[in-house]
Design an enzyme around this catalytic site. Structure first.
Site, PDB file in Angstrom:
ATOM      1  N   LYS A  61       3.207   1.706 -10.593  1.00 51.26           N
ATOM      2  CA  LYS A  61       3.547   0.675  -9.613  1.00 51.26           C
ATOM      3  C   LYS A  61       4.998   0.230  -9.749  1.00 51.26           C
ATOM      4  CE  LYS A  61      -0.119  -1.685 -10.703  1.00 51.26           C
ATOM      5  NZ  LYS A  61      -1.289  -0.970 -11.145  1.00 51.26           N
TER       6      LYS A  61
ATOM      7  N   GLU B 111     -11.381   4.726  -9.506  1.00 45.43           N
ATOM      8  CA  GLU B 111     -11.433   3.447 -10.238  1.00 45.43           C
ATOM      9  C   GLU B 111     -11.910   2.330  -9.314  1.00 45.43           C
ATOM     10  OE1 GLU B 111      -8.423   0.784 -10.462  1.00 45.43           O
ATOM     11  OE2 GLU B 111      -6.825   2.023  -9.638  1.00 45.43           O
TER      12      GLU B 111
HETATM   13  N1  PSU Z   1      -3.120   0.655  -8.728  1.00 38.75           N
HETATM   14  C1  PSU Z   1      -3.267   0.017  -7.555  1.00 38.75           C
HETATM   15  N2  PSU Z   1      -3.895  -1.180  -7.547  1.00 38.75           N
HETATM   16  C2  PSU Z   1      -4.441  -1.706  -8.702  1.00 38.75           C
HETATM   17  C3  PSU Z   1      -4.301  -1.014  -9.937  1.00 38.75           C
HETATM   18  C4  PSU Z   1      -3.619   0.156  -9.891  1.00 38.75           C
HETATM   19  O1  PSU Z   1      -2.835   0.506  -6.518  1.00 38.75           O
HETATM   20  O2  PSU Z   1      -5.066  -2.753  -8.630  1.00 38.75           O
HETATM   21  C5  PSU Z   1      -4.961  -1.530 -11.204  1.00 38.75           C
HETATM   22  C6  PSU Z   1      -5.475  -0.292 -11.964  1.00 38.75           C
HETATM   23  O3  PSU Z   1      -6.858  -0.470 -12.184  1.00 38.75           O
HETATM   24  C7  PSU Z   1      -4.714  -0.286 -13.250  1.00 38.75           C
HETATM   25  C8  PSU Z   1      -4.481  -1.747 -13.470  1.00 38.75           C
HETATM   26  O4  PSU Z   1      -5.405   0.335 -14.288  1.00 38.75           O
HETATM   27  O5  PSU Z   1      -4.139  -2.207 -12.149  1.00 38.75           O
HETATM   28  C9  PSU Z   1      -3.387  -1.982 -14.492  1.00 38.75           C
HETATM   29  O6  PSU Z   1      -3.473  -3.277 -14.979  1.00 38.75           O
HETATM   30  P1  PSU Z   1      -2.651  -3.683 -16.312  1.00 38.75           P
HETATM   31  O7  PSU Z   1      -1.209  -3.571 -15.920  1.00 38.75           O
HETATM   32  O8  PSU Z   1      -3.075  -5.111 -16.605  1.00 38.75           O
HETATM   33  O9  PSU Z   1      -3.074  -2.735 -17.383  1.00 38.75           O
END
Ligand code: PSU
Ligand code: MN
Length: 306
Positions: free
Chosen positions: A161, A27
Protein backbone atom coordinates in the site's frame (compact mmCIF):
# COMPACT_ATOMS: atom_id res chain seq x y z
CA UNK A 1 -2.80 -31.23 10.55
CA UNK A 2 -2.65 -28.82 13.52
CA UNK A 3 -5.65 -26.88 12.30
CA UNK A 4 -8.05 -29.76 11.88
CA UNK A 5 -10.21 -29.30 15.02
CA UNK A 6 -10.91 -25.69 14.07
CA UNK A 7 -11.18 -25.96 10.32
CA UNK A 8 -14.32 -25.79 8.19
CA UNK A 9 -13.69 -26.23 4.47
CA UNK A 10 -16.78 -25.56 2.41
CA UNK A 11 -17.86 -28.40 0.16
CA UNK A 12 -16.72 -26.81 -3.07
CA UNK A 13 -13.21 -26.02 -1.83
CA UNK A 14 -12.82 -29.43 -0.23
CA UNK A 15 -13.81 -31.15 -3.46
CA UNK A 16 -11.51 -28.94 -5.55
CA UNK A 17 -8.55 -29.72 -3.29
CA UNK A 18 -9.30 -33.45 -3.37
CA UNK A 19 -9.54 -33.39 -7.17
CA UNK A 20 -6.34 -31.36 -7.43
CA UNK A 21 -8.10 -28.42 -9.11
CA UNK A 22 -6.89 -24.83 -9.14
CA UNK A 23 -7.92 -22.89 -6.00
CA UNK A 24 -7.20 -19.26 -5.08
CA UNK A 25 -7.20 -18.12 -1.44
CA UNK A 26 -8.60 -14.69 -0.54
CA UNK A 27 -8.15 -12.62 2.61
CA UNK A 28 -10.98 -11.03 4.55
CA UNK A 29 -9.52 -8.08 6.50
CA UNK A 30 -10.12 -6.15 3.31
CA UNK A 31 -13.83 -7.02 3.82
CA UNK A 32 -14.02 -6.28 7.56
CA UNK A 33 -11.57 -3.37 7.84
CA UNK A 34 -10.29 -2.33 4.41
CA UNK A 35 -13.37 -1.23 2.49
CA UNK A 36 -16.65 0.40 3.49
CA UNK A 37 -20.04 -1.34 3.23
CA UNK A 38 -21.55 -2.10 0.69
CA UNK A 39 -18.47 -1.95 -1.56
CA UNK A 40 -16.79 -4.59 0.61
CA UNK A 41 -19.40 -7.28 0.02
CA UNK A 42 -19.80 -6.37 -3.66
CA UNK A 43 -16.01 -6.62 -4.03
CA UNK A 44 -15.93 -10.01 -2.31
CA UNK A 45 -18.60 -11.44 -4.62
CA UNK A 46 -17.09 -9.98 -7.76
CA UNK A 47 -13.61 -11.27 -6.91
CA UNK A 48 -15.03 -14.76 -6.49
CA UNK A 49 -16.82 -14.46 -9.85
CA UNK A 50 -13.62 -13.35 -11.60
CA UNK A 51 -11.69 -16.30 -10.18
CA UNK A 52 -14.36 -18.71 -11.44
CA UNK A 53 -14.39 -17.07 -14.89
CA UNK A 54 -10.70 -17.87 -15.17
CA UNK A 55 -11.06 -21.50 -14.22
CA UNK A 56 -10.24 -21.61 -10.51
CA UNK A 57 -12.26 -22.03 -7.30
CA UNK A 58 -12.25 -19.11 -4.83
CA UNK A 59 -11.58 -19.79 -1.15
CA UNK A 60 -12.24 -16.74 1.01
CA UNK A 61 -10.70 -17.32 4.43
CA UNK A 62 -12.18 -15.90 7.65
CA UNK A 63 -12.82 -16.83 11.28
CA UNK A 64 -16.46 -17.23 12.32
CA UNK A 65 -17.33 -18.01 15.95
CA UNK A 66 -13.99 -19.60 16.69
CA UNK A 67 -13.80 -21.71 13.53
CA UNK A 68 -11.45 -21.15 10.62
CA UNK A 69 -13.51 -21.10 7.44
CA UNK A 70 -11.96 -21.77 4.05
CA UNK A 71 -14.58 -20.87 1.48
CA UNK A 72 -17.61 -18.83 2.54
CA UNK A 73 -21.18 -19.06 1.29
CA UNK A 74 -23.13 -15.97 0.32
CA UNK A 75 -24.76 -15.61 3.73
CA UNK A 76 -21.42 -15.88 5.55
CA UNK A 77 -19.90 -13.25 3.27
CA UNK A 78 -22.74 -10.84 4.04
CA UNK A 79 -22.39 -11.57 7.74
CA UNK A 80 -18.69 -10.77 7.59
CA UNK A 81 -19.30 -7.53 5.68
CA UNK A 82 -22.10 -6.17 7.86
CA UNK A 83 -21.80 -7.38 11.46
CA UNK A 84 -19.78 -5.44 14.00
CA UNK A 85 -17.53 -5.65 15.83
CA UNK A 86 -15.20 -7.91 13.93
CA UNK A 87 -11.62 -8.64 14.78
CA UNK A 88 -8.69 -7.93 12.51
CA UNK A 89 -6.93 -11.26 12.92
CA UNK A 90 -3.21 -11.18 12.41
CA UNK A 91 -0.78 -13.99 13.20
CA UNK A 92 -0.47 -13.13 16.89
CA UNK A 93 -4.27 -13.12 17.41
CA UNK A 94 -5.11 -16.63 16.20
CA UNK A 95 -5.14 -18.59 19.47
CA UNK A 96 -7.00 -15.86 21.36
CA UNK A 97 -9.71 -15.61 18.70
CA UNK A 98 -10.14 -19.40 18.68
CA UNK A 99 -10.27 -19.55 22.48
CA UNK A 100 -12.92 -16.84 22.71
CA UNK A 101 -15.01 -18.09 19.75
CA UNK A 102 -14.62 -14.72 18.05
CA UNK A 103 -15.16 -13.80 14.40
CA UNK A 104 -13.13 -11.64 12.08
CA UNK A 105 -11.19 -10.97 8.94
CA UNK A 106 -7.81 -12.56 8.35
CA UNK A 107 -4.88 -10.35 7.36
CA UNK A 108 -2.50 -11.31 4.57
CA UNK A 109 -0.23 -12.98 7.15
CA UNK A 110 -2.97 -15.12 8.68
CA UNK A 111 -4.50 -15.95 5.30
CA UNK A 112 -1.09 -17.10 3.97
CA UNK A 113 -0.69 -19.36 6.97
CA UNK A 114 -4.16 -20.94 6.65
CA UNK A 115 -3.73 -21.31 2.87
CA UNK A 116 -0.43 -23.11 3.29
CA UNK A 117 -1.83 -25.36 6.03
CA UNK A 118 -4.69 -26.53 3.77
CA UNK A 119 -2.56 -26.73 0.61
CA UNK A 120 -3.63 -23.69 -1.43
CA UNK A 121 -0.49 -22.30 -3.13
CA UNK A 122 -1.93 -19.09 -4.65
CA UNK A 123 -3.53 -16.13 -2.90
CA UNK A 124 -4.90 -12.83 -4.23
CA UNK A 125 -5.11 -9.61 -2.22
CA UNK A 126 -5.07 -5.85 -2.83
CA UNK A 127 -1.76 -4.75 -1.41
CA UNK A 128 0.22 -6.39 1.35
CA UNK A 129 1.15 -4.69 4.60
CA UNK A 130 4.76 -3.55 4.93
CA UNK A 131 7.14 -1.19 6.66
CA UNK A 132 5.19 1.89 7.75
CA UNK A 133 6.40 5.43 7.18
CA UNK A 134 8.28 6.63 10.27
CA UNK A 135 9.01 2.99 11.17
CA UNK A 136 12.45 4.14 12.30
CA UNK A 137 10.72 5.62 15.36
CA UNK A 138 7.51 3.53 15.62
CA UNK A 139 8.94 0.09 14.69
CA UNK A 140 5.65 -0.57 12.85
CA UNK A 141 6.36 -3.34 10.35
CA UNK A 142 3.45 -5.51 9.22
CA UNK A 143 3.63 -9.12 10.20
CA UNK A 144 2.65 -9.81 6.55
CA UNK A 145 6.34 -9.45 5.66
CA UNK A 146 7.51 -12.01 8.21
CA UNK A 147 4.93 -14.49 6.98
CA UNK A 148 6.68 -14.62 3.61
CA UNK A 149 9.54 -16.39 5.38
CA UNK A 150 7.39 -19.23 6.67
CA UNK A 151 4.34 -19.87 4.46
CA UNK A 152 5.02 -21.18 0.95
CA UNK A 153 2.29 -19.25 -0.84
CA UNK A 154 2.45 -17.04 -3.94
CA UNK A 155 0.69 -13.76 -3.18
CA UNK A 156 -0.56 -11.63 -6.07
CA UNK A 157 -0.76 -7.98 -5.02
CA UNK A 158 -0.52 -4.49 -6.51
CA UNK A 159 2.68 -3.99 -4.53
CA UNK A 160 2.42 -2.72 -0.99
CA UNK A 161 0.00 0.00 0.00
CA UNK A 162 1.19 3.47 -0.94
CA UNK A 163 0.54 4.61 2.61
CA UNK A 164 3.69 2.65 3.54
CA UNK A 165 7.39 3.28 3.10
CA UNK A 166 7.93 1.30 -0.09
CA UNK A 167 11.75 1.46 -0.35
CA UNK A 168 12.04 0.17 3.22
CA UNK A 169 9.45 -2.52 2.51
CA UNK A 170 11.53 -3.75 -0.42
CA UNK A 171 14.71 -3.69 1.66
CA UNK A 172 13.02 -5.72 4.38
CA UNK A 173 11.84 -8.33 1.86
CA UNK A 174 15.34 -8.55 0.44
CA UNK A 175 16.83 -9.05 3.90
CA UNK A 176 14.36 -11.85 4.55
CA UNK A 177 15.16 -13.54 1.23
CA UNK A 178 11.71 -13.11 -0.26
CA UNK A 179 11.46 -13.11 -4.07
CA UNK A 180 9.52 -10.12 -5.39
CA UNK A 181 8.55 -10.70 -9.01
CA UNK A 182 7.12 -7.99 -11.21
CA UNK A 183 4.39 -9.23 -13.50
CA UNK A 184 4.70 -7.29 -16.76
CA UNK A 185 6.57 -4.57 -14.88
CA UNK A 186 10.10 -3.80 -13.78
CA UNK A 187 8.98 -1.40 -11.06
CA UNK A 188 7.49 -2.09 -7.66
CA UNK A 189 3.96 -0.64 -7.89
CA UNK A 190 2.43 1.58 -5.19
CA UNK A 191 -1.08 0.18 -4.98
CA UNK A 192 -2.90 3.29 -6.30
CA UNK A 193 -0.36 3.89 -9.06
CA UNK A 194 2.18 1.88 -11.03
CA UNK A 195 5.19 4.07 -11.75
CA UNK A 196 7.38 4.46 -8.68
CA UNK A 197 10.93 4.33 -9.99
CA UNK A 198 11.61 1.50 -7.51
CA UNK A 199 13.24 -1.04 -9.76
CA UNK A 200 12.70 -4.75 -9.33
CA UNK A 201 15.46 -7.19 -10.01
CA UNK A 202 13.13 -9.86 -11.34
CA UNK A 203 10.16 -9.63 -13.64
CA UNK A 204 8.26 -11.92 -16.02
CA UNK A 205 5.92 -11.23 -18.91
CA UNK A 206 3.80 -14.37 -19.12
CA UNK A 207 1.76 -16.50 -16.73
CA UNK A 208 3.69 -19.60 -17.84
CA UNK A 209 7.02 -18.02 -16.89
CA UNK A 210 5.55 -16.92 -13.59
CA UNK A 211 4.23 -20.41 -12.85
CA UNK A 212 7.63 -21.90 -13.62
CA UNK A 213 9.43 -19.60 -11.18
CA UNK A 214 6.83 -20.17 -8.44
CA UNK A 215 7.00 -23.92 -8.95
CA UNK A 216 10.79 -23.97 -8.75
CA UNK A 217 10.78 -21.73 -5.69
CA UNK A 218 8.48 -24.21 -3.97
CA UNK A 219 10.78 -27.07 -4.89
CA UNK A 220 14.08 -25.51 -3.91
CA UNK A 221 13.09 -23.19 -1.06
CA UNK A 222 10.09 -25.04 0.24
CA UNK A 223 9.24 -22.86 3.21
CA UNK A 224 8.86 -19.29 2.03
CA UNK A 225 6.39 -17.31 -0.04
CA UNK A 226 6.76 -15.25 -3.20
CA UNK A 227 5.39 -11.76 -3.72
CA UNK A 228 4.03 -11.04 -7.19
CA UNK A 229 3.79 -7.35 -7.99
CA UNK A 230 0.94 -6.79 -10.43
CA UNK A 231 0.39 -3.08 -11.08
CA UNK A 232 -3.03 -1.45 -11.11
CA UNK A 233 -4.32 -1.13 -14.71
CA UNK A 234 -3.44 2.31 -16.09
CA UNK A 235 -7.10 3.31 -16.60
CA UNK A 236 -7.78 3.10 -12.87
CA UNK A 237 -4.49 4.46 -11.51
CA UNK A 238 -4.60 7.67 -9.45
CA UNK A 239 -2.25 10.55 -10.10
CA UNK A 240 0.92 9.90 -8.11
CA UNK A 241 1.81 13.40 -6.88
CA UNK A 242 -1.68 14.36 -5.73
CA UNK A 243 -2.21 11.00 -4.02
CA UNK A 244 1.16 11.37 -2.32
CA UNK A 245 0.12 14.74 -0.84
CA UNK A 246 -3.07 13.21 0.58
CA UNK A 247 -1.17 10.25 2.01
CA UNK A 248 1.17 12.61 3.83
CA UNK A 249 -1.83 14.44 5.23
CA UNK A 250 -3.43 11.17 6.43
CA UNK A 251 -0.16 9.99 8.01
CA UNK A 252 0.13 13.29 9.89
CA UNK A 253 -3.45 13.08 11.09
CA UNK A 254 -2.79 9.58 12.41
CA UNK A 255 0.22 10.85 14.31
CA UNK A 256 -1.70 13.79 15.81
CA UNK A 257 -4.55 11.50 16.88
CA UNK A 258 -2.11 8.91 18.29
CA UNK A 259 -3.43 6.19 16.02
CA UNK A 260 -0.97 3.36 15.78
CA UNK A 261 -0.47 -0.41 15.76
CA UNK A 262 -3.17 -2.55 14.20
CA UNK A 263 -5.56 0.42 13.95
CA UNK A 264 -3.25 2.39 11.67
CA UNK A 265 -3.83 0.67 8.30
CA UNK A 266 -7.67 0.77 8.56
CA UNK A 267 -7.50 4.44 9.66
CA UNK A 268 -5.27 5.45 6.74
CA UNK A 269 -7.40 3.60 4.17
CA UNK A 270 -10.56 5.21 5.48
CA UNK A 271 -8.98 8.70 5.48
CA UNK A 272 -7.82 8.12 1.90
CA UNK A 273 -11.40 7.37 0.94
CA UNK A 274 -12.60 10.68 2.37
CA UNK A 275 -9.68 12.75 1.06
CA UNK A 276 -10.04 11.38 -2.48
CA UNK A 277 -13.85 11.66 -2.40
CA UNK A 278 -14.18 7.92 -2.90
CA UNK A 279 -11.71 7.63 -5.77
CA UNK A 280 -9.26 5.57 -3.70
CA UNK A 281 -11.97 2.97 -3.07
CA UNK A 282 -12.67 2.63 -6.80
CA UNK A 283 -8.96 2.11 -7.51
CA UNK A 284 -8.71 -0.34 -4.65
CA UNK A 285 -11.58 -2.41 -6.11
CA UNK A 286 -10.12 -2.42 -9.61
CA UNK A 287 -6.67 -3.50 -8.53
CA UNK A 288 -8.11 -6.34 -6.46
CA UNK A 289 -10.10 -7.55 -9.50
CA UNK A 290 -6.96 -7.44 -11.60
CA UNK A 291 -5.03 -9.41 -8.98
CA UNK A 292 -7.81 -12.01 -8.78
CA UNK A 293 -7.58 -12.58 -12.54
CA UNK A 294 -3.80 -13.04 -12.51
CA UNK A 295 -3.99 -15.29 -9.44
CA UNK A 296 -6.62 -17.54 -11.05
CA UNK A 297 -4.57 -17.85 -14.23
CA UNK A 298 -1.48 -18.62 -12.17
CA UNK A 299 -3.30 -21.30 -10.14
CA UNK A 300 -4.45 -22.95 -13.36
CA UNK A 301 -0.96 -22.75 -14.92
CA UNK A 302 0.59 -24.34 -11.81
CA UNK A 303 -1.80 -27.28 -12.12
CA UNK A 304 -0.69 -27.72 -15.73
CA UNK A 305 2.94 -28.14 -14.64
CA UNK A 306 2.12 -31.09 -12.37
N1 PSU B 1 -4.87 -4.45 1.29
C1 PSU B 1 -5.99 -3.76 1.02
N2 PSU B 1 -6.84 -3.49 2.04
C2 PSU B 1 -6.60 -3.97 3.31
C3 PSU B 1 -5.43 -4.72 3.59
C4 PSU B 1 -4.59 -4.92 2.54
O1 PSU B 1 -6.24 -3.38 -0.12
O2 PSU B 1 -7.44 -3.76 4.18
C5 PSU B 1 -5.18 -5.32 4.96
C6 PSU B 1 -4.54 -6.70 4.72
O3 PSU B 1 -5.35 -7.67 5.37
C7 PSU B 1 -3.19 -6.61 5.34
C8 PSU B 1 -3.43 -5.64 6.45
O4 PSU B 1 -2.70 -7.85 5.76
O5 PSU B 1 -4.27 -4.66 5.82
C9 PSU B 1 -2.12 -5.08 6.98
O6 PSU B 1 -2.32 -4.53 8.23
P1 PSU B 1 -1.05 -4.16 9.16
O7 PSU B 1 -0.35 -3.06 8.42
O8 PSU B 1 -1.65 -3.71 10.48
O9 PSU B 1 -0.25 -5.41 9.30
MN1 MN C 1 1.37 -2.72 12.08
Amino acid sequence: MKLKPFLILNEEVEEALLKNQAVVALESTIITHGLPYPQNVEMARQVEAIIRQHGAIPATIAFLKGKIHVGLNSEQLTQLATSQPFEKISRRDIAFVLAKNLSGGTTVATTMWVASEVGIPVFATGGIGGVHRKAESTFDISSDLEEFTRSPVAVVSAGAKAILDLPKTLEYLETKGVPVIGFKTKEFPAFYYAKTGLSLKTSVDTIQELAKVIDLHRQVDGQGGVLIANPIPEAFALEASSIERLIQQAVEEAEQQHIKGYALTPFLLSRMKTLTHGESVESNLQLVFHNAEVAAKLAVALKQIH
